[in-house]
Design a protein around this motif. Structure first.
Motif, PDB file in Angstrom:
ATOM      1  N   TYR A 222      38.113  -8.320  86.957  1.00 54.32           N
ATOM      2  CA  TYR A 222      38.097  -8.900  88.310  1.00 54.32           C
ATOM      3  C   TYR A 222      38.782  -7.943  89.277  1.00 54.32           C
ATOM      4  O   TYR A 222      39.860  -8.194  89.778  1.00 54.32           O
ATOM      5  CB  TYR A 222      38.804 -10.253  88.330  1.00 54.32           C
ATOM      6  N   TRP A 223      38.097  -6.822  89.540  1.00 58.25           N
ATOM      7  CA  TRP A 223      38.718  -5.787  90.367  1.00 58.25           C
ATOM      8  C   TRP A 223      38.501  -5.988  91.861  1.00 58.25           C
ATOM      9  O   TRP A 223      39.249  -5.482  92.680  1.00 58.25           O
ATOM     10  CB  TRP A 223      38.190  -4.411  89.978  1.00 58.25           C
ATOM     11  N   VAL A 224      37.474  -6.739  92.241  1.00 63.41           N
ATOM     12  CA  VAL A 224      37.170  -6.904  93.664  1.00 63.41           C
ATOM     13  C   VAL A 224      38.300  -7.596  94.418  1.00 63.41           C
ATOM     14  O   VAL A 224      38.689  -7.160  95.500  1.00 63.41           O
ATOM     15  CB  VAL A 224      35.834  -7.649  93.860  1.00 63.41           C
ATOM     16  N   PRO A 225      38.871  -8.714  93.884  1.00 67.45           N
ATOM     17  CA  PRO A 225      39.981  -9.349  94.615  1.00 67.45           C
ATOM     18  C   PRO A 225      41.141  -8.404  94.897  1.00 67.45           C
ATOM     19  O   PRO A 225      41.799  -8.521  95.938  1.00 67.45           O
ATOM     20  CB  PRO A 225      40.401 -10.501  93.696  1.00 67.45           C
ATOM     21  N   VAL A 226      41.406  -7.467  93.968  1.00 68.71           N
ATOM     22  CA  VAL A 226      42.496  -6.520  94.194  1.00 68.71           C
ATOM     23  C   VAL A 226      42.186  -5.620  95.380  1.00 68.71           C
ATOM     24  O   VAL A 226      43.053  -5.345  96.222  1.00 68.71           O
ATOM     25  CB  VAL A 226      42.739  -5.679  92.918  1.00 68.71           C
ATOM     26  N   LEU A 227      40.924  -5.184  95.475  1.00 70.44           N
ATOM     27  CA  LEU A 227      40.544  -4.356  96.615  1.00 70.44           C
ATOM     28  C   LEU A 227      40.637  -5.153  97.921  1.00 70.44           C
ATOM     29  O   LEU A 227      40.985  -4.599  98.971  1.00 70.44           O
ATOM     30  CB  LEU A 227      39.118  -3.834  96.434  1.00 70.44           C
ATOM     31  N   ILE A 228      40.318  -6.456  97.852  1.00 71.96           N
ATOM     32  CA  ILE A 228      40.432  -7.287  99.056  1.00 71.96           C
ATOM     33  C   ILE A 228      41.888  -7.403  99.478  1.00 71.96           C
ATOM     34  O   ILE A 228      42.216  -7.359 100.666  1.00 71.96           O
ATOM     35  CB  ILE A 228      39.815  -8.680  98.807  1.00 71.96           C
ATOM     36  N   VAL A 229      42.786  -7.551  98.482  1.00 77.07           N
ATOM     37  CA  VAL A 229      44.219  -7.599  98.790  1.00 77.07           C
ATOM     38  C   VAL A 229      44.658  -6.286  99.437  1.00 77.07           C
ATOM     39  O   VAL A 229      45.395  -6.280 100.439  1.00 77.07           O
ATOM     40  CB  VAL A 229      45.035  -7.880  97.512  1.00 77.07           C
ATOM     41  N   LEU A 230      44.192  -5.161  98.856  1.00 74.18           N
ATOM     42  CA  LEU A 230      44.528  -3.863  99.450  1.00 74.18           C
ATOM     43  C   LEU A 230      43.972  -3.761 100.868  1.00 74.18           C
ATOM     44  O   LEU A 230      44.619  -3.211 101.763  1.00 74.18           O
ATOM     45  CB  LEU A 230      43.961  -2.732  98.583  1.00 74.18           C
ATOM     46  N   GLY A 231      42.751  -4.318 101.062  1.00 75.55           N
ATOM     47  CA  GLY A 231      42.175  -4.321 102.400  1.00 75.55           C
ATOM     48  C   GLY A 231      43.002  -5.132 103.376  1.00 75.55           C
ATOM     49  O   GLY A 231      43.145  -4.757 104.544  1.00 75.55           O
ATOM     50  N   GLY A 232      43.568  -6.260 102.905  1.00 78.21           N
ATOM     51  CA  GLY A 232      44.446  -7.054 103.752  1.00 78.21           C
ATOM     52  C   GLY A 232      45.692  -6.282 104.154  1.00 78.21           C
ATOM     53  O   GLY A 232      46.144  -6.363 105.305  1.00 78.21           O
ATOM     54  N   ILE A 233      46.229  -5.529 103.206  1.00 83.17           N
ATOM     55  CA  ILE A 233      47.409  -4.704 103.505  1.00 83.17           C
ATOM     56  C   ILE A 233      47.060  -3.632 104.534  1.00 83.17           C
ATOM     57  O   ILE A 233      47.810  -3.382 105.485  1.00 83.17           O
ATOM     58  CB  ILE A 233      47.954  -4.069 102.213  1.00 83.17           C
ATOM     59  N   VAL A 234      45.881  -3.001 104.336  1.00 80.34           N
ATOM     60  CA  VAL A 234      45.438  -1.981 105.292  1.00 80.34           C
ATOM     61  C   VAL A 234      45.241  -2.596 106.673  1.00 80.34           C
ATOM     62  O   VAL A 234      45.609  -2.007 107.697  1.00 80.34           O
ATOM     63  CB  VAL A 234      44.139  -1.319 104.798  1.00 80.34           C
ATOM     64  N   ALA A 235      44.635  -3.826 106.712  1.00 80.57           N
ATOM     65  CA  ALA A 235      44.435  -4.505 107.995  1.00 80.57           C
ATOM     66  C   ALA A 235      45.764  -4.776 108.691  1.00 80.57           C
ATOM     67  O   ALA A 235      45.901  -4.582 109.899  1.00 80.57           O
ATOM     68  CB  ALA A 235      43.672  -5.814 107.777  1.00 80.57           C
ATOM     69  N   PHE A 236      46.763  -5.208 107.906  1.00 82.21           N
ATOM     70  CA  PHE A 236      48.093  -5.457 108.473  1.00 82.21           C
ATOM     71  C   PHE A 236      48.667  -4.176 109.067  1.00 82.21           C
ATOM     72  O   PHE A 236      49.202  -4.160 110.181  1.00 82.21           O
ATOM     73  CB  PHE A 236      49.018  -6.008 107.393  1.00 82.21           C
ATOM     74  N   VAL A 237      48.538  -3.080 108.323  1.00 80.62           N
ATOM     75  CA  VAL A 237      49.079  -1.804 108.802  1.00 80.62           C
ATOM     76  C   VAL A 237      48.374  -1.366 110.087  1.00 80.62           C
ATOM     77  O   VAL A 237      49.021  -0.936 111.053  1.00 80.62           O
ATOM     78  CB  VAL A 237      48.936  -0.723 107.708  1.00 80.62           C
ATOM     79  N   LEU A 238      47.044  -1.481 110.111  1.00 79.28           N
ATOM     80  CA  LEU A 238      46.296  -1.058 111.286  1.00 79.28           C
ATOM     81  C   LEU A 238      46.650  -1.900 112.513  1.00 79.28           C
ATOM     82  O   LEU A 238      46.790  -1.375 113.624  1.00 79.28           O
ATOM     83  CB  LEU A 238      44.794  -1.144 111.015  1.00 79.28           C
ATOM     84  N   ILE A 239      46.808  -3.214 112.319  1.00 83.67           N
ATOM     85  CA  ILE A 239      47.157  -4.087 113.445  1.00 83.67           C
ATOM     86  C   ILE A 239      48.526  -3.722 114.003  1.00 83.67           C
ATOM     87  O   ILE A 239      48.723  -3.637 115.219  1.00 83.67           O
ATOM     88  CB  ILE A 239      47.128  -5.569 113.005  1.00 83.67           C
ATOM     89  N   THR A 240      49.468  -3.512 113.109  1.00 90.17           N
ATOM     90  CA  THR A 240      50.824  -3.197 113.573  1.00 90.17           C
ATOM     91  C   THR A 240      50.879  -1.810 114.218  1.00 90.17           C
ATOM     92  O   THR A 240      51.602  -1.605 115.198  1.00 90.17           O
ATOM     93  CB  THR A 240      51.810  -3.269 112.402  1.00 90.17           C
ATOM     94  N   LEU A 241      50.107  -0.860 113.685  1.00 84.64           N
ATOM     95  CA  LEU A 241      50.038   0.459 114.329  1.00 84.64           C
ATOM     96  C   LEU A 241      49.432   0.352 115.724  1.00 84.64           C
ATOM     97  O   LEU A 241      49.888   1.007 116.671  1.00 84.64           O
ATOM     98  CB  LEU A 241      49.227   1.436 113.474  1.00 84.64           C
ATOM     99  N   LEU A 242      48.390  -0.487 115.843  1.00 83.70           N
ATOM    100  CA  LEU A 242      47.781  -0.695 117.151  1.00 83.70           C
ATOM    101  C   LEU A 242      48.778  -1.332 118.122  1.00 83.70           C
ATOM    102  O   LEU A 242      48.826  -0.977 119.306  1.00 83.70           O
ATOM    103  CB  LEU A 242      46.543  -1.580 117.010  1.00 83.70           C
ATOM    104  N   ALA A 243      49.588  -2.262 117.610  1.00 87.10           N
ATOM    105  CA  ALA A 243      50.605  -2.897 118.453  1.00 87.10           C
ATOM    106  C   ALA A 243      51.613  -1.866 118.948  1.00 87.10           C
ATOM    107  O   ALA A 243      52.014  -1.881 120.121  1.00 87.10           O
ATOM    108  CB  ALA A 243      51.311  -4.004 117.673  1.00 87.10           C
ATOM    109  N   HIS A 244      52.032  -0.962 118.066  1.00 91.23           N
ATOM    110  CA  HIS A 244      52.945   0.107 118.479  1.00 91.23           C
ATOM    111  C   HIS A 244      52.297   1.003 119.531  1.00 91.23           C
ATOM    112  O   HIS A 244      52.960   1.432 120.492  1.00 91.23           O
ATOM    113  CB  HIS A 244      53.354   0.947 117.265  1.00 91.23           C
ATOM    114  N   LEU A 245      50.992   1.297 119.364  1.00 91.85           N
ATOM    115  CA  LEU A 245      50.296   2.147 120.325  1.00 91.85           C
ATOM    116  C   LEU A 245      50.256   1.474 121.700  1.00 91.85           C
ATOM    117  O   LEU A 245      50.514   2.116 122.727  1.00 91.85           O
ATOM    118  CB  LEU A 245      48.877   2.436 119.828  1.00 91.85           C
ATOM    119  N   ILE A 246      49.917   0.180 121.716  1.00 91.71           N
ATOM    120  CA  ILE A 246      49.871  -0.549 122.990  1.00 91.71           C
ATOM    121  C   ILE A 246      51.258  -0.584 123.633  1.00 91.71           C
ATOM    122  O   ILE A 246      51.401  -0.392 124.850  1.00 91.71           O
ATOM    123  CB  ILE A 246      49.324  -1.974 122.761  1.00 91.71           C
ATOM    124  N   LYS A 247      52.265  -0.824 122.813  1.00 94.31           N
ATOM    125  CA  LYS A 247      53.636  -0.862 123.327  1.00 94.31           C
ATOM    126  C   LYS A 247      54.009   0.487 123.956  1.00 94.31           C
ATOM    127  O   LYS A 247      54.618   0.548 125.030  1.00 94.31           O
ATOM    128  CB  LYS A 247      54.605  -1.199 122.189  1.00 94.31           C
TER     129      LYS A 247
END
Length: 598
Positions: free
Chosen positions: A203-228
């Motif tokens: 069941y490797w797909v859920p792990v990739l989805i979790v990693l994708g969630g982590i990447v999404a979190f990082v991208l959102i927070t980086l975007l927030a820093h850029l806007i700031k």
């Protein structure tokens, strides 16, 4: 500073390499190939046969094991058999089952199908599974991870704003710690990685989805820093004048929440200050069509354009595509049956326009009130829409939630606005759906909202059809439970016509099938037989019957890689599986009501 940058770059490079290698390893554990699923047909030879001589058909029961070695769930499958009697081939049979198997799982079960005639042997030919899409299979994982990533990002952004954190205060510190203490970090990474590998062997797909969630979190927070950073360090020369969708407005003391859109229909700048909902409410209340899918800028153009065109709010300059769609609207010709309701509407409205002099000479009113009652799925709502299109009128559909308000006097005011809106149009149909909830019987309880709502509706309805009315208004109410309606609505002079919408008869069912299947590839369909076997079905049941026929033909076309028409074989398959949803108790109760008010 240069040393830190080198360490960070090196660490990020290693992280990317690990993710790429790990993803490749995991993808080998469970296949993305939809052919990697199996049906074990070894037990099919032990199938049981039960012949019904009365109906001349055989029930065939067989056992098989389904194995799903893919990353997708499948929610159904089809099996092709050859059916024999005394070693003589009777027919080929395609059976569809809704049984599903989750990704990486298996299922052993007993399945049945029916075949015309007496059979004593089946031969398995082939099978195919109907897979869910990638998103359908893992939508729970996606929703959960995106929700968690979003919540975590919001919390992060709030902390970032309150604490005035910079990029180096957050990610920089974390990366520096890992870069400077690689061996310590490895003590945590190695066991975590080992655990993940053990869990995701299949069941490797859920792990990739979790990693994708982590990447999404990082991208959102980086975007927030850029806007700031942009907000704090880049000057745009903003003054007291702001821009929105190409409009300029004065950000002074104007408060849209305290103003009325009606007062600013010629002022694009002021209209831009109102919310989209306020603009849509204005369009809805004033009969402006074509507003529902527009953005704010287009809404403003629509309102201003309507105002400049002489305030004719029922005819607007909508895009050409929307005008073309009106040609495809449903009319009486598209509705099978309901002849009594059609006749009543023609007499009250259509003939009044076609023979205006006669109606005036005999003092006959134009417009009126119709109460349609019957079982769900018999076409009451469709009739109201078709009636509106027959006379090209403003159609105002109303549900209980559109009227009732928790504030004192709010419900009555909503009713008043609905009728005022109808009177502004030349022709209008007000359609009350589920009228038993709107016009329910009044009680002695002061908490019953209908105690105030019913008199207001009655008062507004009283003028409908009067000669003093400048607009032609028809009030149509539909209900599945007429016995729950307040008796004041049922007295003479309130609803002029109380029309029972029965289940479609033989001719109506036959026409329904013709209408619903007229553009479908078909071969030898007997509409009379279809009408016969669906006795007691309502319109919704017949729609479901047709959908099943279409799906069987589609599955067969996919399996045979060619277009396969709907035939009587599919009719027989569906006929044995789909039943009427109609309750005989409800039918009896509606007939009793009809007898009372006939």
């Amino acid at each position: 500073m240069q040393k830190k940058t080198v360490k960070r770059t090196y660490l990020l490079f290693l992280l990317v390499v690990v993710l790429v290698i790990g993803t490749g390893f995991l993808m080998g554990c469970q296949s993305t190939d939809e052919t990697q699923s199996y049906l074990d047909a070894s037990k099919i030879e032990e199938a049981r046969f039960e012949y019904d001589s009365v109906n001349n058909r055989t029930e065939v029961a067989w056992v098989a094991t389904l194995t799903n070695n893919t990353i997708y769930n499948f929610d159904g499958f089809s099996v092709d058999f050859k059916v024999y009697h005394n070693s003589t081939l009777l027919s080929k049979k395609t059976c569809h089952y809704s049984r599903g198997v989750s990704h990486g799982g298996n299922y052993t079960g007993r399945f049945t199908f029916y075949v015309t005639g007496e059979a004593d042997e089946i031969e398995f030919i082939s099978w195919s599974a109907e897979y869910e899409s990638f998103f359908e299979t893992y939508k729970v994982w996606f929703i959960v991870m995106l929700s968690l990533a979003g919540i975590a990002a919001v919390i992060f952004i709030i902390v970032m704003i309150v604490q005035d954190l910079d990029l180096d205060d957050t990610y920089g510190a974390i990366i520096d710690f890992i870069a400077d203490n690689a061996w310590i970090a490895a003590l945590f990474v190695i066991p975590i990685a080992g655990t993940i590998v053990g869990i995701v062997t299949s069941y490797w797909v859920p792990v990739l989805i979790v990693l994708g969630g982590i990447v999404a979190f990082v991208l959102i927070t980086l975007l927030a820093h850029l806007i700031k950073y942009i907000v704090e360090n880049v000057s745009f020369g903003w003054g007291p004048v702001l821009a929105y969708d190409g409009y300029e407005y004065d950000d002074g003391c104007f408060d849209a929440s305290c103003e009325d859109v009606e007062d600013y229909v010629d002022d694009e700048g002021k209209l831009a200050l109102f919310s989209v909902e306020q603009l849509k409410d204005y369009c809805r209340e004033n009969g402006i069509k074509g507003y529902s899918s527009l953005n704010k800028a287009r809404l403003i153009e629509l309102i201003v354009g309507t105002s400049k065109n002489g305030n004719d709010k029922t005819t607007t300059s909508v895009p050409q595509s929307k005008k073309q769609k009106s040609a495809n609207k449903i009319t009486f010709a598209d509705i099978a049956g309901l002849e009594e309701a059609k006749s009543a509407f023609r007499e009250k409205v259509i003939y009044a326009f076609e023979h205006k002099e006669l109606y005036e000479k005999y003092g006959k009113k134009v417009g009126g009130r119709l109460l349609l009652y019957g079982l769900p799925g018999t076409g009451k709502t469709m009739f109201a829409e078709a009636a509106s299109n027959e006379i090209d009128s403003l159609f105002i559909p109303i549900k209980c939630s559109d009227i009732k308000s928790k504030w004192y006097g709010g419900s009555e005011e909503n009713v008043k606005k609905i009728f005022e809106k109808a009177r502004k149009a030349k022709k209008a149909i007000i359609f009350f759906d589920e009228f038993e909830a709107i016009g329910a019987k009044r009680t002695d309880s002061s908490e019953n909202l209908n105690n105030d709502l019913v008199p207001q509706i009655l008062a507004e309805m009283q003028g409908v059809g009067a000669s003093s009315e400048s607009a032609v208004i028809v009030v149509i109410a539909a209900t599945n439970k007429p016995w729950m309606i307040d008796s004041a609505f049922l007295r003479p002079g309130r609803f002029d016509e109380k029309i029972y919408i029965p289940l479609p008869d033989f001719e109506a069912r036959e026409k329904m099938f013709e209408l619903k299947l007229k553009n479908v590839p078909q071969d030898g369909l007997d509409y009379g037989y279809l009408a016969k076997v669906t006795d007691g079905f309502n319109g919704a049941d017949i729609g479901a019957f047709c959908d099943k026929l279409k799906m069987l033909a589609i599955n067969k076309s996919i399996a045979e890689n060619k277009e396969c028409p709907v035939t009587m074989d599919e009719v027989e398959q569906v006929h044995t599986t789909i039943k009427s949803s109609v309750s005989t108790e409800d039918v009896d109760r509606l007939l009793e009501f009809e007898e009372q008010f006939r």
